[in-house]
Design an enzyme around this catalytic site. Structure first.
Site, PDB file in Angstrom:
ATOM      1  CB  CYS A   2      -0.961  -0.010   1.187  1.00  0.00           C
ATOM      2  SG  CYS A   2      -0.153   0.052   2.802  1.00  0.00           S
ATOM      3  CG  ASN A  23       4.629  -1.604   4.983  1.00  0.00           C
ATOM      4  OD1 ASN A  23       5.773  -1.853   5.319  1.00  0.00           O
ATOM      5  ND2 ASN A  23       3.707  -2.531   5.026  1.00  0.00           N
ATOM      6  CB  CYS A  47      -3.272   1.750   7.325  1.00  0.00           C
ATOM      7  SG  CYS A  47      -3.029   3.218   8.344  1.00  0.00           S
ATOM      8  NE  ARG A  48      -4.478   1.481   1.994  1.00  0.00           N
ATOM      9  CZ  ARG A  48      -4.343   2.186   0.898  1.00  0.00           C
ATOM     10  NH1 ARG A  48      -5.286   2.105  -0.029  1.00  0.00           N
ATOM     11  NH2 ARG A  48      -3.299   2.968   0.705  1.00  0.00           N
ATOM     12  CB  SER A  49       0.402  -3.401   2.904  1.00  0.00           C
ATOM     13  OG  SER A  49       1.290  -2.515   3.509  1.00  0.00           O
ATOM     14  CG  ASP A  74      -4.825   5.242   2.731  1.00  0.00           C
ATOM     15  OD1 ASP A  74      -4.859   4.812   3.893  1.00  0.00           O
ATOM     16  OD2 ASP A  74      -3.791   5.655   2.178  1.00  0.00           O
TER      17      ASP A  74
END
Ligand code: 4NP
Length: 154
Positions: A8, A11, A13-15, A125
């Site tokens: 993401c 690196n 939050c999402r990934s 995001d």
């Protein structure tokens, strides 16, 4: 060994959420030994800051009983393209940014996570939306369908 890199923008939050959700999923299925799983950023902001997983992302993982360890943000490197079998991005913009770093996707390794589902789309995001619940369920959906895809192929 199937090597999977979730990517993401930051690196934090999402990934990393995807990394630990997917690790938990393959653990629960008893197939963890078949995978090497990591995550990375397209940007270098958080690597420069030495940032770990964002507090609200950790809170969400805890709430859903997903175990996680410390993960320091790092930017994707050109050599990751050779190392990993699947490079799974959260949104379109991640893909164009990944390509700027790794060059061309000659082996068709780069995909959006939700492109393995019946409803291909970006994962918003949560750093900007604040909606970690939607992020969590989008990632779970993508990881489940990605796993189905892998096992259909074998
Ligand atoms: P992520 O969210 O890409 O899901 O990790 C972000 C986290 C931090 C920033 C941007 C996006 N940032 O600009 O620091």
């Amino acid at each position: 060994m199937i090597k999977v890199l979730f990517v993401c923008l930051g690196n934090i939050c999402r990934s990393p959420m995807a990394e630990f959700i997917f690790k938990d999923m393959v653990n629960k299925k008893g197939i963890a030994d078949e995978f090497y799983i990591d995550s990375a950023a397209t940007s270098n902001y958080n690597e420069l800051d030495g940032a770990g997983i964002y507090a609200d992302a950790k809170k969400m993982l805890k709430q859903m009983n997903i175990p996680f360890t410390e993960h320091k943000s790092r930017q994707i490197r050109k050599k990751d393209y050779d190392k990993f079998d699947y490079i799974l991005a959260m949104e379109d913009k991640n893909i164009s940014n990944i390509l700027k770093i790794v060059g061309t996707d000659s082996q068709n390794k780069i995909h959006r996570l939700l492109d393995f589902t019946q409803n291909p789309r970006n994962i918003s995001d949560p750093w900007y939306t604040g909606d970690f619940v939607t992020t969590y369920y989008d990632i779970v959906y993508g990881c489940e369908e990605f796993l189905n895809h892998i096992y259909k192929e074998q």
